[in-house]
Write a protein that holds these residues in place. Structure first.
Motif, PDB file in Angstrom:
ATOM      1  N   GLU A   1      47.378  37.552  47.677  1.00  0.00           N
ATOM      2  CA  GLU A   1      46.141  36.779  47.567  1.00  0.00           C
ATOM      3  C   GLU A   1      46.012  35.792  48.730  1.00  0.00           C
ATOM      4  OE1 GLU A   1      43.590  37.022  45.158  1.00  0.00           O
ATOM      5  OE2 GLU A   1      44.610  38.920  44.873  1.00  0.00           O
TER       6      GLU A   1
ATOM      7  N   GLU B   1      44.839  39.297  34.744  1.00  0.00           N
ATOM      8  CA  GLU B   1      44.779  40.505  35.570  1.00  0.00           C
ATOM      9  C   GLU B   1      46.145  40.783  36.191  1.00  0.00           C
ATOM     10  OE1 GLU B   1      42.383  42.582  35.635  1.00  0.00           O
ATOM     11  OE2 GLU B   1      41.019  41.365  34.446  1.00  0.00           O
TER      12      GLU B   1
ATOM     13  N   GLY C   1      38.121  44.725  34.697  1.00  0.00           N
ATOM     14  CA  GLY C   1      39.494  44.278  34.899  1.00  0.00           C
ATOM     15  C   GLY C   1      40.385  44.708  33.737  1.00  0.00           C
TER      16      GLY C   1
ATOM     17  N   PRO D   1      41.561  47.445  38.977  1.00  0.00           N
ATOM     18  CA  PRO D   1      41.977  46.386  39.904  1.00  0.00           C
ATOM     19  C   PRO D   1      43.269  46.753  40.618  1.00  0.00           C
ATOM     20  CG  PRO D   1      41.422  45.457  37.783  1.00  0.00           C
ATOM     21  CD  PRO D   1      41.450  46.939  37.608  1.00  0.00           C
TER      22      PRO D   1
ATOM     23  N   THR E   1      38.225  39.965  45.523  1.00  0.00           N
ATOM     24  CA  THR E   1      38.212  39.380  44.190  1.00  0.00           C
ATOM     25  C   THR E   1      38.564  40.410  43.123  1.00  0.00           C
ATOM     26  OG1 THR E   1      36.438  37.950  44.968  1.00  0.00           O
ATOM     27  CG2 THR E   1      36.855  37.946  42.609  1.00  0.00           C
ATOM     28  N   PHE E   2      38.039  41.610  43.267  1.00  0.00           N
ATOM     29  CA  PHE E   2      38.227  42.624  42.224  1.00  0.00           C
ATOM     30  C   PHE E   2      39.481  43.462  42.464  1.00  0.00           C
ATOM     31  CE2 PHE E   2      37.050  46.984  40.573  1.00  0.00           C
ATOM     32  CZ  PHE E   2      37.293  46.673  39.242  1.00  0.00           C
TER      33      PHE E   2
ATOM     34  N   LYS F   1      43.855  34.723  39.039  1.00  0.00           N
ATOM     35  CA  LYS F   1      44.083  36.099  38.585  1.00  0.00           C
ATOM     36  C   LYS F   1      45.173  36.141  37.511  1.00  0.00           C
ATOM     37  CE  LYS F   1      42.229  39.252  42.008  1.00  0.00           C
ATOM     38  NZ  LYS F   1      41.848  38.709  43.302  1.00  0.00           N
TER      39      LYS F   1
ATOM     40  N   PHE G   1      52.082  43.970  36.898  1.00  0.00           N
ATOM     41  CA  PHE G   1      51.205  43.683  38.032  1.00  0.00           C
ATOM     42  C   PHE G   1      51.644  42.339  38.617  1.00  0.00           C
ATOM     43  CE2 PHE G   1      48.759  47.019  36.140  1.00  0.00           C
ATOM     44  CZ  PHE G   1      48.137  47.627  37.218  1.00  0.00           C
TER      45      PHE G   1
ATOM     46  N   GLY H   1      39.123  43.250  30.866  1.00  0.00           N
ATOM     47  CA  GLY H   1      37.664  43.279  30.854  1.00  0.00           C
ATOM     48  C   GLY H   1      37.100  44.000  29.644  1.00  0.00           C
TER      49      GLY H   1
ATOM     50  N   LEU I   1      35.470  42.082  37.717  1.00  0.00           N
ATOM     51  CA  LEU I   1      36.769  41.806  37.103  1.00  0.00           C
ATOM     52  C   LEU I   1      36.604  41.561  35.598  1.00  0.00           C
ATOM     53  CD1 LEU I   1      39.561  41.723  38.339  1.00  0.00           C
ATOM     54  CD2 LEU I   1      39.334  39.274  38.631  1.00  0.00           C
ATOM     55  N   PHE I   2      35.564  40.791  35.226  1.00  0.00           N
ATOM     56  CA  PHE I   2      35.353  40.503  33.809  1.00  0.00           C
ATOM     57  C   PHE I   2      34.958  41.765  33.044  1.00  0.00           C
ATOM     58  CE2 PHE I   2      34.046  36.096  35.462  1.00  0.00           C
ATOM     59  CZ  PHE I   2      35.366  35.691  35.466  1.00  0.00           C
TER      60      PHE I   2
END
Lengths: 254, 266
Positions: A171, A185, B115, B133, B213-214, A180, A140, B118, B111-112
């Motif tokens: 972003e 993520e 994610g 995500p 954000t997500f 992130k 990612f 998560g 996200l938490f």
């Protein structure tokens, strides 16, 4: 009223609104206190908080209010008449636009430089080792959006290295991208070396291998309530104290 | 409403002035937007890849979010309106929370939870390989999160106020509870249901904070109109203004079509 206004990190529109409100309640006309509204690129947030505090110590009565945000968002606000006294941008083109709009009071000066680093979350689960990993479709990958200084520099660096990134998200600014990556993520992204340094416990960073930097420019603005104070702040940032703080935060000399 | 002549037609000065200010507060920013719109090259701006991709993703994700909100939200509204159970007030407060929370906070919470690292997202990825995500599915989840409360509140209000006599009659004639719900309850609240769906859809169409954000922001995959407007404001103001105009026009047309239906349906 004005004693509550210490240096606070404020971002974007909220900061502008607060700045306007404080101007309206008359802090700027108070002879004991002189409010200086500084618009600074988000990557400068830590450095300018320190520089602003040092400036206040040396200039009794000066009240430095720093608003941080994406350079281009700040540029748009200045051109639309936001009451900023000083603008510090993270690249030349956003400053050029402000100069062209006739909003600067003096020639902009380069006061620091920044480079990009390849950054992965601590633990580096994706096995990232350098710029070429941004092309991997199994990871990612995040970049700053095109049009934002860090996004434009990222595309220049990738182009120079001949890497076509497999991007999963563009972003809106460098800090959003960094968070992130810190959260895991995203497996890899390109952020400023200074941002990577601010999250040193949460990320691993690698050099891009491309020698490209972005200049940071600063200029006093036409709309400054106190032009002398604005000029003094610019001199302070480009002077020894400012340079020492900037170097401490990972910025390269101009 | 019946019209009567006389004092009821006069507008007291104070109310008239305040109401005019209210109209100005909403109308002036819209005028400001319209003045700046680059009308001459609007056509070419609106047919660029960025705009068409964003428009397509916005329509897909907002309609999907409205549908998902309906499928999940109507049963929840029914439960809240018709059944007494422990923690009902807590559930109602929790369900309305996304209306009050800053969407960015909602996005971070998503996200938490969902994610890649998560609480739910990590096992979900490990077991099924599904990663929310940075995907269209993630956009739809974020949109549903912020939009569903509008449907739940609207439908719950209608259910609480609707006449239950017909339902009781249907039940006494032998209809199962599910059949009563489907054949009697739902048709009775149809106008509110429709209004709730449109409100949820409209909220989803304008969603920005939770989505960016997500689900991140990538043209053609997760970049909806509000995200495209935000990114374009940075580097291409005319495109941003053109897309803003599309959003205003679409939303205004839908709300105008609804008229005041959601207030006068009881």
């Amino acid at each position: 009223m004005c004693t509550a206004q210490r240096i606070v990190r404020r971002t974007g529109a909220v900061g502008v609104v607060l700045g306007v409100l404080s101007a309206l309640v008359g802090c700027g006309t108070d002879s004991d206190s002189d409010t200086l509204i500084v618009f600074a690129a988000s990557s400068l947030v830590d450095a300018f908080a320190e520089i602003g505090a040092a400036f206040e110590e040396q200039n009794a009565g000066a009240d430095v209010m720093i608003t941080t945000g994406g350079s281009s968002a700040l540029r748009a606000q200045i051109i639309d008449g936001a009451p900023a006294a000083v603008f510090a941008s993270a690249n030349a083109s956003t400053m050029d636009a402000v100069v062209e709009a006739g909003d600067t009071a003096a020639q902009p000066e380069v006061f620091a430089r920044n480079r990009l680093e390849v950054v992965a979350p601590a633990g580096n689960a994706g096995g990232v080792s350098g710029l070429s990993d941004l092309a991997r479709s199994d990871l990612f990958v995040g970049l700053c959006a095109a049009g934002v200084p860090c996004g434009d520099l990222s595309r220049d660096v990738l182009g120079e290295a001949g890497v076509t990134p497999s991007v999963d998200t563009d972003e809106p600014d460098a800090r959003a991208l960094l968070s992130k990556i810190v959260d895991g993520e995203l497996d890899v992204g390109l952020v400023y070396a200074t941002d990577a340094a601010s999250a040193v416990d949460d990320v691993v960073a690698f050099a891009t291998g491309v020698d490209m930097t972005t200049p940071y420019l600063i200029a006093p603005l036409d709309g400054a309530a106190d032009p002398e104070l604005a000029a003094a702040f610019v001199d302070f940032v480009t002077g020894p104290v400012g340079r020492a703080v900037l170097s401490d935060k990972g910025f390269a000399a101009p | 409403m019946t019209t009567r002549r006389g004092t009821e037609e006069r507008i007291p000065l104070l109310l008239g002035v305040l109401a005019s200010l209210a109209i100005a507060l909403v109308a002036i920013p819209l005028v400001g937007l319209l003045v700046r719109v680059p009308w001459s090259n609007l056509g070419s701006l609106l047919t660029s890849d960025v705009v068409l991709d964003a428009l397509r993703l916005s329509l897909i994700s907002s309609i999907a979010a409205a549908a998902l909100s309906t499928v999940l939200g109507v049963p929840l509204a029914w439960l809240l309106a018709r059944r007494r159970f422990r923690g009902r007030r807590v559930v109602r407060a929790a369900v309305t929370l996304p209306m009050v929370l800053p969407p960015v906070v909602g996005g971070a919470a998503l996200l938490f939870a969902l994610g890649r690292r998560g609480v739910v997202g990590e096992p979900l990825d490990a077991i099924t390989g599904i990663v929310l995500p940075f995907s269209l599915a993630g956009v739809i989840v974020a949109n549903t999160f912020v939009a569903m409360p509008f449907l739940v509140l609207t439908v719950e209000g209608a259910l609480t106020n609707s006449d239950r006599g017909v339902e009781a009659a249907a039940a006494s004639l032998g209809a199962s509870p599910l059949r009563v719900f489907w054949k009697v309850t739902l048709p009775a609240i149809a106008p509110s249901l429709r209004a709730g769906m449109v409100l949820a859809w409209a909220r989803a169409l304008g969603e920005f904070g939770a989505t960016v954000t997500f689900a991140g922001n990538l043209q053609g995959r997760t970049q909806t109109l509000p995200l495209a407007v935000f990114v374009s404001l940075e580097n291409d103001r005319n495109a941003a203004l053109a897309m803003s105009l599309v959003m205003v026009a679409v939303s205004f047309a839908v709300l105008l079509g609804l008229r005041d239906r959601w207030w006068n349906n009881r």
